[in-house]
Motif scaffolding. Structure first.
Motif, PDB file in Angstrom:
ATOM      1  N   ILE A 117      30.136  39.691  47.926  1.00 23.34           N
ATOM      2  CA  ILE A 117      29.785  41.075  48.267  1.00 23.34           C
ATOM      3  C   ILE A 117      29.402  41.190  49.741  1.00 23.34           C
ATOM      4  O   ILE A 117      29.781  42.139  50.428  1.00 23.34           O
ATOM      5  N   GLY A 118      28.658  40.203  50.246  1.00 26.08           N
ATOM      6  CA  GLY A 118      28.308  40.206  51.668  1.00 26.08           C
ATOM      7  C   GLY A 118      29.523  40.110  52.565  1.00 26.08           C
ATOM      8  O   GLY A 118      29.580  40.740  53.622  1.00 26.08           O
ATOM      9  N   SER A 119      30.528  39.332  52.138  1.00 27.75           N
ATOM     10  CA  SER A 119      31.774  39.246  52.915  1.00 27.75           C
ATOM     11  C   SER A 119      32.488  40.591  52.946  1.00 27.75           C
ATOM     12  O   SER A 119      33.014  41.000  53.986  1.00 27.75           O
ATOM     13  N   ALA A 120      32.522  41.276  51.803  1.00 34.54           N
ATOM     14  CA  ALA A 120      33.168  42.590  51.756  1.00 34.54           C
ATOM     15  C   ALA A 120      32.410  43.596  52.630  1.00 34.54           C
ATOM     16  O   ALA A 120      33.037  44.371  53.379  1.00 34.54           O
ATOM     17  N   SER A 139      29.807  46.989  63.764  1.00 30.07           N
ATOM     18  CA  SER A 139      28.991  45.931  64.359  1.00 30.07           C
ATOM     19  C   SER A 139      29.615  45.419  65.654  1.00 30.07           C
ATOM     20  O   SER A 139      28.906  44.978  66.557  1.00 30.07           O
ATOM     21  N   LEU A 140      30.949  45.473  65.769  1.00 32.02           N
ATOM     22  CA  LEU A 140      31.580  45.121  67.044  1.00 32.02           C
ATOM     23  C   LEU A 140      31.205  46.126  68.123  1.00 32.02           C
ATOM     24  O   LEU A 140      30.951  45.747  69.273  1.00 32.02           O
ATOM     25  N   LEU A 141      31.188  47.404  67.758  1.00 32.57           N
ATOM     26  CA  LEU A 141      30.776  48.424  68.725  1.00 32.57           C
ATOM     27  C   LEU A 141      29.310  48.273  69.095  1.00 32.57           C
ATOM     28  O   LEU A 141      28.923  48.518  70.239  1.00 32.57           O
ATOM     29  N   GLY A 142      28.488  47.865  68.140  1.00 32.68           N
ATOM     30  CA  GLY A 142      27.062  47.690  68.396  1.00 32.68           C
ATOM     31  C   GLY A 142      26.734  46.368  69.062  1.00 32.68           C
ATOM     32  O   GLY A 142      25.618  46.157  69.530  1.00 32.68           O
ATOM     33  N   GLY A 143      27.683  45.429  69.071  1.00 33.31           N
ATOM     34  CA  GLY A 143      27.460  44.151  69.735  1.00 33.31           C
ATOM     35  C   GLY A 143      26.705  43.127  68.904  1.00 33.31           C
ATOM     36  O   GLY A 143      26.183  42.164  69.446  1.00 33.31           O
ATOM     37  N   ASN A 144      26.641  43.325  67.593  1.00 29.95           N
ATOM     38  CA  ASN A 144      25.937  42.347  66.768  1.00 29.95           C
ATOM     39  C   ASN A 144      26.798  41.815  65.629  1.00 29.95           C
ATOM     40  O   ASN A 144      26.316  41.562  64.536  1.00 29.95           O
ATOM     41  N   ALA A 145      28.083  41.603  65.877  1.00 25.20           N
ATOM     42  CA  ALA A 145      28.986  41.102  64.842  1.00 25.20           C
ATOM     43  C   ALA A 145      28.609  39.686  64.420  1.00 25.20           C
ATOM     44  O   ALA A 145      28.669  39.344  63.238  1.00 25.20           O
ATOM     45  N   GLY A 146      28.199  38.863  65.355  1.00 24.54           N
ATOM     46  CA  GLY A 146      27.799  37.499  65.022  1.00 24.54           C
ATOM     47  C   GLY A 146      26.562  37.458  64.150  1.00 24.54           C
ATOM     48  O   GLY A 146      26.488  36.698  63.188  1.00 24.54           O
ATOM     49  N   GLU A 147      25.580  38.271  64.494  1.00 25.01           N
ATOM     50  CA  GLU A 147      24.355  38.331  63.703  1.00 25.01           C
ATOM     51  C   GLU A 147      24.635  38.873  62.301  1.00 25.01           C
ATOM     52  O   GLU A 147      24.096  38.366  61.308  1.00 25.01           O
ATOM     53  N   GLY A 163      27.466  38.670  60.654  1.00 29.56           N
ATOM     54  CA  GLY A 163      28.168  37.623  59.910  1.00 29.56           C
ATOM     55  C   GLY A 163      27.242  36.530  59.442  1.00 29.56           C
ATOM     56  O   GLY A 163      27.380  36.007  58.339  1.00 29.56           O
ATOM     57  N   GLU A 164      26.269  36.185  60.279  1.00 32.03           N
ATOM     58  CA  GLU A 164      25.296  35.152  59.907  1.00 32.03           C
ATOM     59  C   GLU A 164      24.461  35.590  58.710  1.00 32.03           C
ATOM     60  O   GLU A 164      24.247  34.816  57.774  1.00 32.03           O
ATOM     61  N   VAL A 165      24.010  36.834  58.725  1.00 30.55           N
ATOM     62  CA  VAL A 165      23.129  37.318  57.661  1.00 30.55           C
ATOM     63  C   VAL A 165      23.903  37.619  56.380  1.00 30.55           C
ATOM     64  O   VAL A 165      23.455  37.273  55.284  1.00 30.55           O
ATOM     65  N   VAL A 206      27.192  36.705  55.467  1.00 28.81           N
ATOM     66  CA  VAL A 206      28.158  35.742  54.933  1.00 28.81           C
ATOM     67  C   VAL A 206      27.642  34.308  55.001  1.00 28.81           C
ATOM     68  O   VAL A 206      27.587  33.607  53.989  1.00 28.81           O
ATOM     69  N   VAL A 207      27.252  33.857  56.180  1.00 30.19           N
ATOM     70  CA  VAL A 207      26.920  32.443  56.370  1.00 30.19           C
ATOM     71  C   VAL A 207      25.640  32.063  55.631  1.00 30.19           C
ATOM     72  O   VAL A 207      25.584  31.010  54.985  1.00 30.19           O
ATOM     73  N   GLY A 208      24.619  32.888  55.688  1.00 29.77           N
ATOM     74  CA  GLY A 208      23.358  32.584  55.003  1.00 29.77           C
ATOM     75  C   GLY A 208      23.523  32.421  53.497  1.00 29.77           C
ATOM     76  O   GLY A 208      23.135  31.388  52.928  1.00 29.77           O
ATOM     77  N   PRO A 209      24.130  33.408  52.801  1.00 33.00           N
ATOM     78  CA  PRO A 209      24.351  33.228  51.366  1.00 33.00           C
ATOM     79  C   PRO A 209      25.313  32.089  51.037  1.00 33.00           C
ATOM     80  O   PRO A 209      25.146  31.404  50.030  1.00 33.00           O
ATOM     81  N   ALA A 210      26.306  31.853  51.890  1.00 32.49           N
ATOM     82  CA  ALA A 210      27.241  30.749  51.634  1.00 32.49           C
ATOM     83  C   ALA A 210      26.535  29.398  51.748  1.00 32.49           C
ATOM     84  O   ALA A 210      26.773  28.495  50.933  1.00 32.49           O
ATOM     85  N   LYS A 211      25.654  29.253  52.735  1.00 33.22           N
ATOM     86  CA  LYS A 211      24.889  28.005  52.848  1.00 33.22           C
ATOM     87  C   LYS A 211      23.969  27.820  51.646  1.00 33.22           C
ATOM     88  O   LYS A 211      23.829  26.712  51.133  1.00 33.22           O
ATOM     89  N   ALA A 212      23.328  28.900  51.205  1.00 33.48           N
ATOM     90  CA  ALA A 212      22.446  28.799  50.043  1.00 33.48           C
ATOM     91  C   ALA A 212      23.227  28.472  48.783  1.00 33.48           C
ATOM     92  O   ALA A 212      22.713  27.830  47.870  1.00 33.48           O
ATOM     93  N   THR A 213      24.490  28.886  48.720  1.00 36.67           N
ATOM     94  CA  THR A 213      25.311  28.620  47.544  1.00 36.67           C
ATOM     95  C   THR A 213      25.886  27.217  47.554  1.00 36.67           C
ATOM     96  O   THR A 213      25.836  26.512  46.553  1.00 36.67           O
ATOM     97  N   PHE A 214      26.449  26.788  48.679  1.00 34.02           N
ATOM     98  CA  PHE A 214      27.252  25.570  48.689  1.00 34.02           C
ATOM     99  C   PHE A 214      26.605  24.369  49.374  1.00 34.02           C
ATOM    100  O   PHE A 214      27.017  23.247  49.129  1.00 34.02           O
TER     101      PHE A 214
END
Length: 110
Positions: free
Chosen positions: A55-58, A67-75, A77-79, A81-89
């Protein structure tokens, strides 16, 4: 004279804070969860975290132009996609903190 002592004291304090700040962050995951914690994690927590990752990926893909317009696409993505994926795998089964358990070091008898 007082100004020189004050500067020296402040520099010493800053050096000590910088030197010892990494000690708290360098801890490995040192947990030994029970069988009940591992079972609950495998049956309940991991499927919920996997759904959260999907759901976070979607949500990340939908919100990516904004988020690209706001300049926080990396942040974002971290919150989302990456955070839940690390907690899962990456988290060990039954552990509460994210990270791999270190392999035990074996010393050879020479």
């Amino acid at each position: 004279m007082t100004r020189k002592i004050s500067r020296t004291l402040m520099a010493t304090l800053a050096a000590c804070l910088l030197a010892f700040s990494s000690v708290g962050h360098a801890k490995a995951v040192d947990e030994s969860p029970s069988a009940l914690a591992m079972t609950g994690d495998a049956i309940f927590a991991r499927p919920v975290l996997l759904a959260t990752t999907v759901i976070g990926s979607a949500v990340y893909l939908v919100s990516l132009p904004f988020s690209l317009l706001g300049g926080n696409a990396g942040e974002a993505g971290e919150v989302l996609v990456v955070g839940p994926a690390k907690a899962t795998f990456v988290r060990c089964l039954g552990c509460t903190r994210v990270g791999r358990k270190p392999e035990p070091v074996q010393q050879s008898a020479e």
